[in-house]
Design an enzyme around this catalytic site. Sequence first.
Site, PDB file in Angstrom:
ATOM      1  N   ASP A   8      50.218  44.413  36.480  1.00 61.31           N
ATOM      2  CA  ASP A   8      49.748  43.862  37.745  1.00 61.31           C
ATOM      3  C   ASP A   8      49.097  42.512  37.474  1.00 61.31           C
ATOM      4  O   ASP A   8      48.190  42.415  36.633  1.00 61.31           O
ATOM      5  CB  ASP A   8      48.734  44.804  38.403  1.00 61.31           C
ATOM      6  CG  ASP A   8      49.386  46.064  38.952  1.00 61.31           C
ATOM      7  OD1 ASP A   8      50.629  46.169  38.876  1.00 61.31           O
ATOM      8  OD2 ASP A   8      48.652  46.939  39.441  1.00 61.31           O
ATOM      9  N   ASP A 129      53.886  52.299  50.133  1.00 59.32           N
ATOM     10  CA  ASP A 129      52.526  52.604  49.716  1.00 59.32           C
ATOM     11  C   ASP A 129      51.830  53.305  50.864  1.00 59.32           C
ATOM     12  O   ASP A 129      51.773  52.765  51.983  1.00 59.32           O
ATOM     13  CB  ASP A 129      51.781  51.322  49.348  1.00 59.32           C
ATOM     14  CG  ASP A 129      52.540  50.489  48.322  1.00 59.32           C
ATOM     15  OD1 ASP A 129      53.250  51.095  47.493  1.00 59.32           O
ATOM     16  OD2 ASP A 129      52.426  49.257  48.352  1.00 59.32           O
TER      17      ASP A 129
END
Length: 244
Positions: A8, A129
């Site tokens: 990330d 998500d």
Amino acid sequence: MILYPAIDLKGGECVRLLRGEMTAATVYNPDPASQARAFQDSGCAWIHVVDLDGAFAGEAVNGAAVRSILSAVDVPVQLGGGIRSRAHIDTWLEAGISRVILGTVALRDPELVIAACRDHPGKIAVGIDARDGKVAVEGWAETSEITATDLALKFEDAGVAAIIFTDIDRDGALQGPNLEATGALARALSTPVIASGGVSSLEDLRAIAKLDGDGVAGAIVGRALYDGRVDVVGAVRALAGEAA
């Protein structure tokens, strides 16, 4: 089943968030390319990369870091975060990304996803998500009223390579994956599902591996790898169903 180690990106560095909060970022490696190379050298067949800043900005922010990763490894790389237009999709595929992950745009403009799947077979994944079962977008800053399953079903016949399902409440929390929700989603679809969020141990990965028959094809692991709770070699073996 494939292990997708997560990189990330925030401010050009490799970080991990806690439940998607940008203010709760821990820097694990200032050199994402070296991190990607380490994952490859440990036996990973794919690398999962997210441009966290891009997810909020709606466009690439950590492009230089992504390109450094592409230059550092030979294994395929999938990328999400801020990919919101056909131009974004085409640019990253031309740059060498093997699979782009479309999240916010999958909710906002599903026709764009369907067209991209048609023109780039096998190279488009949809990132879903969920917070309390509802789809969250714009870097998880907004929660919609549509369920993860309902959104995924919109792309059943589109040729999506995979649905990447993240339980936001589990992400980075090391509290175990949401096996029930992940398995239920996979059973509702013919599209392969990649599990994400909450993995804290090899036992978690062995539990995910048991969902293979439900249609779960892989798992994304982040913080547990960086914290040393899970070693990469063991994770690859666990998802492959090999004994410890």
